[in-house]
Design a protein around this motif. Structure first.
Motif, short mmCIF file in Angstrom:
data_model
loop_
_atom_site.label_atom_id
_atom_site.label_comp_id
_atom_site.label_asym_id
_atom_site.label_seq_id
_atom_site.Cartn_x
_atom_site.Cartn_y
_atom_site.Cartn_z
N VAL A 154 -22.27 5.10 -83.65
CA VAL A 154 -21.60 4.87 -82.38
C VAL A 154 -20.62 6.02 -82.13
N SER A 155 -20.24 6.19 -80.89
CA SER A 155 -19.21 7.17 -80.56
C SER A 155 -17.83 6.57 -80.80
N VAL A 156 -16.81 7.39 -80.75
CA VAL A 156 -15.44 6.89 -80.90
C VAL A 156 -15.13 5.89 -79.78
N LEU A 157 -15.56 6.20 -78.56
CA LEU A 157 -15.32 5.29 -77.44
C LEU A 157 -16.06 3.96 -77.64
N GLU A 158 -17.32 4.01 -78.03
CA GLU A 158 -18.06 2.77 -78.28
C GLU A 158 -17.38 1.95 -79.38
#
Length: 183
Positions: free
Chosen positions: A25-29
């Protein structure tokens, strides 16, 4: 206050699409998922805000995703707290500051917790000091924010699900604004 909240949202939106240190996952996710789990648990606004912002320090340091492979601890929890202290009080800051310690604590007291950590989290655990000693666990529990940090840590660990549907970032505006002390 609105400009302050927008600054935080902009940082998450502009830098948050970066990969989250070996996770899928991304940091935002990851941030949105942690806030999602906090909200689902009916946590107070300060804890939802902490869940959303707990890894903002990763967006502020200038290390690449392979930082753990190089054996470096970025102290992202400290960087994030220093940055967020201009807007939030201890009800948001302290769980964030303690979320790495909470992982070390949980690993010390619960072998099943340690066994469920992702590979990336195990790697960072070693760099962050490994499971706490008995003295460290006792000291950790004296913090008035230890329980909030443990809840945050569990949401943090859950928040690594590829393609998990979450609400958009703007959904959490209310929590951020409510968690900001009034002047």
């Amino acid at each position: 206050m609105a400009a302050d909240v927008q600054l935080l949202l902009d940082l998450l939106e502009t830098r948050g699409n970066e990969s989250y240190f070996g996770e899928r996952v991304s940091v935002l996710e990851h941030s949105l998922q942690a806030a999602h789990f906090a909200e689902k648990a009916k946590a107070p606004c300060a804890e939802v805000a902490a869940a959303l912002l707990h890894d903002i320090g990763h967006l502020l340091h200038h290390e690449n995703e392979d930082v753990a492979d190089r054996g470096l601890d970025t102290k992202h929890e400290e960087i994030g707290c220093e940055y967020l202290r201009q807007w939030f009080d201890d009800s948001v800051i302290e769980p964030i500051r303690l979320h790495v310690a909470a992982k070390r604590y949980l690993c010390a007291i619960d072998a099943a917790y340690l066994a469920q950590l992702s590979e990336s989290s195990v790697k960072s655990l070693a760099i962050q000091g490994g499971p706490m000693s008995e003295l460290e666990t006792e000291a950790f529990l004296t913090s008035p924010f230890a329980k909030a940090a443990i809840r945050l840590r569990r949401w943090d660990d859950e928040a690594k699900v590829e393609d998990l549907p979450t609400l958009p970032l703007k959904h959490y505006l209310h929590h951020l604004k409510t968690a900001m002390p009034t002047e």
